[in-house]
Write a protein that holds these residues in place. Sequence first.
Motif, mmCIF file in Angstrom:
data_model
loop_
_atom_site.group_PDB
_atom_site.id
_atom_site.type_symbol
_atom_site.label_atom_id
_atom_site.label_comp_id
_atom_site.label_asym_id
_atom_site.label_seq_id
_atom_site.Cartn_x
_atom_site.Cartn_y
_atom_site.Cartn_z
ATOM 1 N N ASP A 337 0.833 -1.209 0.000
ATOM 2 C CA ASP A 337 0.000 0.000 0.000
ATOM 3 C C ASP A 337 0.866 1.258 0.000
ATOM 4 O OD1 ASP A 337 -2.382 -1.540 0.175
ATOM 5 O OD2 ASP A 337 -2.122 -1.704 2.345
ATOM 6 N N ILE A 338 1.895 1.242 0.824
ATOM 7 C CA ILE A 338 2.792 2.398 0.910
ATOM 8 C C ILE A 338 3.435 2.678 -0.445
ATOM 9 C CG2 ILE A 338 4.938 3.285 1.930
ATOM 10 C CD1 ILE A 338 2.643 3.329 3.929
ATOM 11 N N GLN A 339 3.821 1.617 -1.150
ATOM 12 C CA GLN A 339 4.482 1.791 -2.444
ATOM 13 C C GLN A 339 3.541 2.407 -3.487
ATOM 14 O OE1 GLN A 339 7.090 1.146 -0.351
ATOM 15 N NE2 GLN A 339 8.008 1.134 -2.369
ATOM 16 N N LYS A 340 2.251 2.293 -3.272
ATOM 17 C CA LYS A 340 1.275 2.862 -4.211
ATOM 18 C C LYS A 340 1.043 4.358 -3.974
ATOM 19 C CE LYS A 340 -1.234 -1.535 -4.539
ATOM 20 N NZ LYS A 340 -2.458 -2.255 -4.106
ATOM 21 N N MET A 341 1.574 4.887 -2.895
ATOM 22 C CA MET A 341 1.299 6.286 -2.525
ATOM 23 C C MET A 341 2.314 7.231 -3.158
ATOM 24 S SD MET A 341 0.296 5.830 1.515
ATOM 25 C CE MET A 341 -0.856 4.564 2.068
ATOM 26 N N LYS A 342 2.557 7.082 -4.444
ATOM 27 C CA LYS A 342 3.603 7.856 -5.110
ATOM 28 C C LYS A 342 3.273 9.349 -5.161
ATOM 29 C CE LYS A 342 5.671 4.273 -8.051
ATOM 30 N NZ LYS A 342 5.068 3.127 -7.363
ATOM 31 N N TYR A 343 2.063 9.689 -5.593
ATOM 32 C CA TYR A 343 1.708 11.113 -5.679
ATOM 33 C C TYR A 343 1.663 11.729 -4.271
ATOM 34 C CZ TYR A 343 -0.606 15.476 -6.824
ATOM 35 O OH TYR A 343 -0.903 16.815 -6.959
ATOM 36 N N SER A 344 1.131 10.982 -3.307
ATOM 37 C CA SER A 344 1.069 11.491 -1.932
ATOM 38 C C SER A 344 2.467 11.820 -1.416
ATOM 39 C CB SER A 344 0.402 10.460 -1.008
ATOM 40 O OG SER A 344 -0.927 10.216 -1.400
#
Length: 482
Positions: A337-344
């Motif tokens: 999940d953390i790896q998906k938070m690129k824009y954030s």
Amino acid sequence: MEHLYLTLLLAFVSFVSLSLFIIFYKHRSPYAYPNLPPGKIGLPFVGESLEFLSTGWKGHPEKFIFDRIARYSSVIFKTNLLGEPAAVFCGAACNKFLFSNENKLVTAWWPNSVNKIFPTSLQTSSIEESKKMRKLLPQFLKPEALQRYIGIMDGIAQRHFESGWENKEEVKVFPLAKSYTFWIACRLFMSIEDPNHVERFAEPFHHLASGVISIPIDLPGTAFNRGIKASNFIRKELLKIIKQRKIDLGNGSASPTQDILSHMLLTSDESGQFMSELDIADKILGLLIGGHDTASAACTFIVKYLAELPHIYQKVYEEQMEIAKSKAAGEMLNWDDIQKMKYSWNVACEVLRLAPPLQGAFRQALYDFIFDGFSIPKGWKLYWSANSTHKDPECFPEPEKFDPTRFEGNGPAPYTFVPFGGGPRMCPGKEYARLEILVFMHNVIKRFKWEKVLPDEKIIVDPMPVPAKGLPVRLYPHAHAL
């Protein structure tokens, strides 16, 4: 007899002359070297410290730096900070030089206020204690350990938002963000989860952080004096926790691998010596400061900028809700999940650029050296400034504009984006901070939209940037909040 008197007189005169020479040589002005950088040393003892600190109190810490760069037409200038002759190094080339010469030409340095607030460090030195601490940390900050922390952070975040944010029309973000990051630090470093126990430390830690970088005048009412008192209070509380943990380890009710505290109690150095309780208390004290203060400032400014920039908020919201909708009921965030938070994370980085919690740091010259044509004497303090690149239009075009796309692709040029420092002394908790910031963003954004109560709230830097009134916001819960 007359010759004896004359001999004694000559000997006395020679002794006085030699003594005066030694005194003069030993106490000659540190500014009496040739070819020093341009600049002024300011008032006796305090130098330019008051202006250096006051530009931060007024919310524009970069003004001290940029005013002098313009005045002297130089990216290096001399001054006197916190009672020490200093050269301020500005820009990417200076950052590269300092970070690349760690323990070669320069070494870490902390003001006297640090040694006074952490007195047991004087058994060796702040620098030696820091080296020992860095040897202890990797086991707890390696990737597999960090991956285990995500679920713990998410659980604490959920409890934090349920107790501090939900069912409230308005909240003050900064104290809540500090509560969140401090709660995580207490849990991961000492296995303390009781919010009431955590809360006992909250105000003393605020005074402690302000006292660490202050003019070291120990008089009632000064930030330095409050910092010393806060340090003594926290140390006593930590010693109680340490003594209890020893008992728990002895009877098997605590695990040797459960946290950093157990590890410190059970690990000896190369000579078989174990750390004293006071040493452990000081190290835990330092970890708790580093483990929560900077991240809480970052979380606060993320809320601030997302309130001001609804189009940025919307993109972060869409990214986070996609992750939230993929989770089963009660399922915690994980590494994927953390790896998906690129824009954030790009948004968080742009916040760290505009409002870096770490404004800069000191080094000390190990030898005389020449850089950029200027002589830097051995023993001088060297200060590098994050804002000297973060707000430089040559490094970041339109530096006051909030633009997360700066961090797409290869991102900023090397040595220009330095919120965590650089080189061998780059903050070892960088990835830890990234996790707790993103976990915070996920939990606040999936629950609320918000607006600032005070549109033009003043920002002060003491020693980190904070909204003067704590950033009060009005909350608007999402109808579909998960």
